[in-house]
Scaffold this motif. Sequence first.
Motif, short mmCIF file in Angstrom:
data_model
loop_
_atom_site.label_atom_id
_atom_site.label_comp_id
_atom_site.label_asym_id
_atom_site.label_seq_id
_atom_site.Cartn_x
_atom_site.Cartn_y
_atom_site.Cartn_z
N ASN A 89 3.34 10.26 -7.07
CA ASN A 89 4.73 10.41 -8.10
C ASN A 89 4.30 10.77 -9.51
O ASN A 89 4.22 12.11 -10.38
N ALA A 90 2.84 9.73 -9.42
CA ALA A 90 2.39 10.23 -10.88
C ALA A 90 1.44 11.43 -10.83
O ALA A 90 1.68 11.90 -12.10
N PHE A 91 0.75 12.44 -10.30
CA PHE A 91 -0.09 12.93 -9.61
C PHE A 91 1.15 14.27 -10.03
O PHE A 91 0.62 15.54 -10.18
N ARG A 92 2.43 13.88 -9.08
CA ARG A 92 3.34 15.29 -9.85
C ARG A 92 3.76 15.82 -10.64
O ARG A 92 3.97 16.83 -11.76
N CYS A 93 4.20 14.38 -11.60
CA CYS A 93 4.57 14.34 -12.92
C CYS A 93 3.04 14.61 -13.83
O CYS A 93 3.02 15.83 -14.83
N GLY A 94 2.26 14.77 -13.05
CA GLY A 94 1.05 15.04 -14.25
C GLY A 94 0.22 15.97 -13.98
O GLY A 94 0.58 17.31 -15.40
N VAL A 95 0.91 17.00 -13.41
CA VAL A 95 0.72 18.62 -12.67
C VAL A 95 1.54 19.08 -13.42
O VAL A 95 0.85 19.87 -14.48
N ARG A 96 2.81 18.65 -13.40
CA ARG A 96 3.39 19.86 -14.36
C ARG A 96 4.15 19.89 -15.88
O ARG A 96 3.86 19.95 -17.03
N HIS B 232 3.86 5.65 -5.96
CA HIS B 232 3.36 6.08 -6.61
C HIS B 232 2.71 6.95 -7.19
O HIS B 232 2.42 7.40 -8.41
N ALA B 233 2.04 6.56 -7.49
CA ALA B 233 0.17 7.69 -7.49
C ALA B 233 0.24 8.85 -7.06
O ALA B 233 0.37 10.03 -7.37
N SER C 137 0.69 -1.17 0.29
CA SER C 137 -0.26 -0.15 -0.21
C SER C 137 1.03 1.17 -0.01
O SER C 137 0.36 2.22 -0.83
N ARG C 138 2.00 1.43 0.63
CA ARG C 138 2.72 2.30 0.87
C ARG C 138 3.34 2.72 -0.32
O ARG C 138 3.45 3.80 -0.97
N ILE C 139 4.12 1.35 -1.22
CA ILE C 139 4.63 1.73 -2.05
C ILE C 139 3.46 1.81 -3.50
O ILE C 139 3.63 2.83 -4.81
N LEU C 140 2.04 1.60 -3.14
CA LEU C 140 1.13 2.12 -4.27
C LEU C 140 1.29 3.51 -4.07
O LEU C 140 0.25 4.80 -5.16
#
Length: 250
Positions: A68-75, A65-66, A59-62
């Motif tokens: 990091n994906a949100f940050r990259c998606g915003v950028r 990842h979520a 759960s911590r890994i997920l």
Amino acid sequence: GRGGGGRGGRGGRAPGGRGGGRGGRRGGRGRGGRGRGAVEEAGESHFHGSWFQRKTQHSRILIGHATNAFRCGVRTMGIVWETSRTLCACLILICALGGFIPATIAYISKLLVDSVIAASQSQDAAHKRIATYFVLWEGAAVVCQALIARLRDLCQSLLRVKLGHKVNVLILEKAAILDLSYFEDSEFYDKMTQAWREASTKPFSMIRNFFSLFRDILALFSYATLIMTWSVKALLLLVLAGIPSFICET
């Protein structure tokens, strides 16, 4: 007399010895059973503890990842907005329409079926005319759905080209301000080359997935609204039916 006494004594001692042996064996079996029970309990607790630890770590890994994906998606969304605001706004509008069109077609189909049933029961010309109108409306909705899909593909193709050019320019601008020592590092040079190769695919794939997710969420809420008008219990059953597969996949 001595012989009889000796044999009697030996005979008297023998049953006691056998009894003591049986008691010892029974005690050993009891202690062995308790020992095996303790081992099984310890193994079971260790299994449950390790399962809980694995699930917590997963759960911590997920979550990581979520995040990091949100940050990259915003950028990435900021870069896309800077690349072409017109295409970005058009894609948002097209995806919104694409999310509501399926539920609209389903609702028109429901009205069409009701009008056909009413026309067949009443044999009235007005009901037949209403059914014909609903047929035309459903055909227009299907044509709009096809046009929206073609417009979405066209906007995505144009945005992919412009976004690839924008990312390449950003990479070249970043490389222009770096010292020569960075390019002598093989690891840094490989990363720069990989970023240059994936400039036209990686950012665009992320944005395309984002717009697809946005469209699917709108379609889900529109279908949920239609189902709620019919039966709230059916909507709850559909939600509960999807929970086991969601848990298994995650």
